[in-house]
Every structure is written in structure tokens, then in C-alpha cells.
Design a protein around this motif. Structure first.
Motif, short mmCIF file in Angstrom:
data_model
loop_
_atom_site.label_atom_id
_atom_site.label_comp_id
_atom_site.label_asym_id
_atom_site.label_seq_id
_atom_site.Cartn_x
_atom_site.Cartn_y
_atom_site.Cartn_z
N UNK A 17 7.94 -7.17 -3.08
CA UNK A 17 6.42 -7.13 -2.18
C UNK A 17 6.53 -6.81 -0.88
N UNK A 18 6.10 -6.47 -0.44
CA UNK A 18 6.36 -5.22 1.01
C UNK A 18 4.97 -6.14 2.14
N UNK A 19 5.15 -7.22 2.60
CA UNK A 19 4.21 -7.35 3.46
C UNK A 19 4.01 -6.39 4.91
N UNK A 20 2.70 -5.64 4.71
CA UNK A 20 2.39 -5.60 6.40
C UNK A 20 1.57 -4.38 5.96
N UNK A 21 1.04 -4.08 7.66
CA UNK A 21 -0.13 -3.39 6.89
C UNK A 21 -0.47 -2.27 7.70
N UNK A 22 0.82 -1.70 8.14
CA UNK A 22 1.59 -0.24 8.49
C UNK A 22 2.39 0.84 7.17
N UNK A 23 1.22 1.12 7.21
CA UNK A 23 2.12 2.38 5.88
C UNK A 23 3.01 2.63 6.52
N UNK A 24 3.79 3.12 7.44
CA UNK A 24 4.57 3.98 7.40
C UNK A 24 5.82 3.39 8.01
N UNK A 25 5.64 1.86 8.46
CA UNK A 25 6.41 0.79 8.37
C UNK A 25 6.76 0.30 7.11
N UNK A 26 5.99 0.17 6.34
CA UNK A 26 5.58 -0.13 4.11
C UNK A 26 7.00 0.14 4.23
N UNK A 27 7.01 1.83 4.22
CA UNK A 27 7.65 2.60 3.58
C UNK A 27 9.68 2.70 4.19
N UNK A 28 9.21 3.08 5.05
CA UNK A 28 10.26 2.77 5.53
C UNK A 28 10.91 1.20 5.17
N UNK A 29 10.65 0.33 4.92
CA UNK A 29 11.00 -1.17 4.41
C UNK A 29 11.49 -0.53 3.72
N UNK A 30 10.56 -0.06 2.85
CA UNK A 30 11.70 0.16 1.92
C UNK A 30 12.25 0.67 0.88
#
Length: 126
Positions: A56-69
Motif C-alpha cells: 500500500x502506497x500512502x500518499x495523496x500525490x499521484x506522481x509521488x505515488x507512482x514514483x514510490x512504486x
């Protein structure tokens, strides 16, 4: 999601049980592409009944979420290369959530990996 056992389905097909949180990491890229970044992301890794990765990626920032994956996969499985990505919906107990399903391949051993990312916190957000 809580730390209790939960059942995961794709449509009517049982996939696995989430057994609880195995690990939790904090990720903070210094730059998000060309922009300085101050946000941190919590990456929660769940233990599953089948050994498949569910994160589970916990952020509300789409770009940051994809980068985190991508950062988590590169750190966890540096010898693997992505061969396919799908946006799917999973049913976890009574919740329907959007997930990225990534398929990876180790070209030296031909081992394949499926990684499910719960993207419900950032999917469809800026």
C-alpha cells in the motif's frame, strides 16, 4: 486497512489473504522529476497467504505515488525488469479498491513476480 486478516478477490476469484503488516517504510525522494520534493510517503508491505507482494502506497500525490512504486520495486527486486502493468480493481472484504498489478521478470533465471500496489490513496488525484 487494518492489521486484521482480510480476503482479497479479483472479481469472484480468490487471490490471497492479507495476514497483516509485515513492514512499513518511509520514502522521500529529494526531487520528484525536476521539482524539489518535501513530501514523505509511507510504504506498507503486507504479509500474504501466498507470498505474493501486496504493498500500500500512502500518499495523496499521484506522481509521488507512482514514483514510490517504482522506487520500492527497484530497491526490493533490482534484478527484475517490468514486463507488464495493469490497472485493476480488487475486492478486499467489502471494499473495492484500485490497484496497479505489475508483472516483473528476472531475465537470468526466468523467475516471474506479480506485485499488487494498493493505489487508493492517490489514484485519480493530482
Amino acid at each position: 486497512m487494518n492489521n486484521a486478516k482480510m480476503t482479497v478477490y479479483s472479481g469472484d476469484n480468490f487471490l490471497f489473504n492479507l495476514m497483516g503488516v509485515k513492514d512499513s517504510l518511509t520514502y522521500k525522494p529529494e526531487y520528484l522529476y525536476s521539482e524539489p520534493n518535501e513530501e514523505e510517503v509511507e510504504i506498507v508491505i503486507f504479509e500474504t497467504s501466498t507470498g505474493i507482494d501486496f504493498v500500500k502506497i500512502r500518499t495523496e500525490n499521484h506522481l509521488l505515488g507512482v514514483h514510490s512504486e517504482k522506487a520500492w520495486v527497484n530497491y526490493t527486486y533490482p534484478e527484475f525488469e517490468m514486463i507488464k502493468q495493469s490497472l485493476i480493481q480488487l475486492k478486499i472484504d467489502d471494499m473495492i479498491i484500485p490497484c496497479d498489478l505489475l508483472h516483473y521478470l528476472n531475465k537470468e533465471t526466468n523467475e516471474e513476480k506479480e506485485i499488487y500496489f494498493d493505489i487508493s490513496d492517490f489514484f485519480g488525484k493530482q
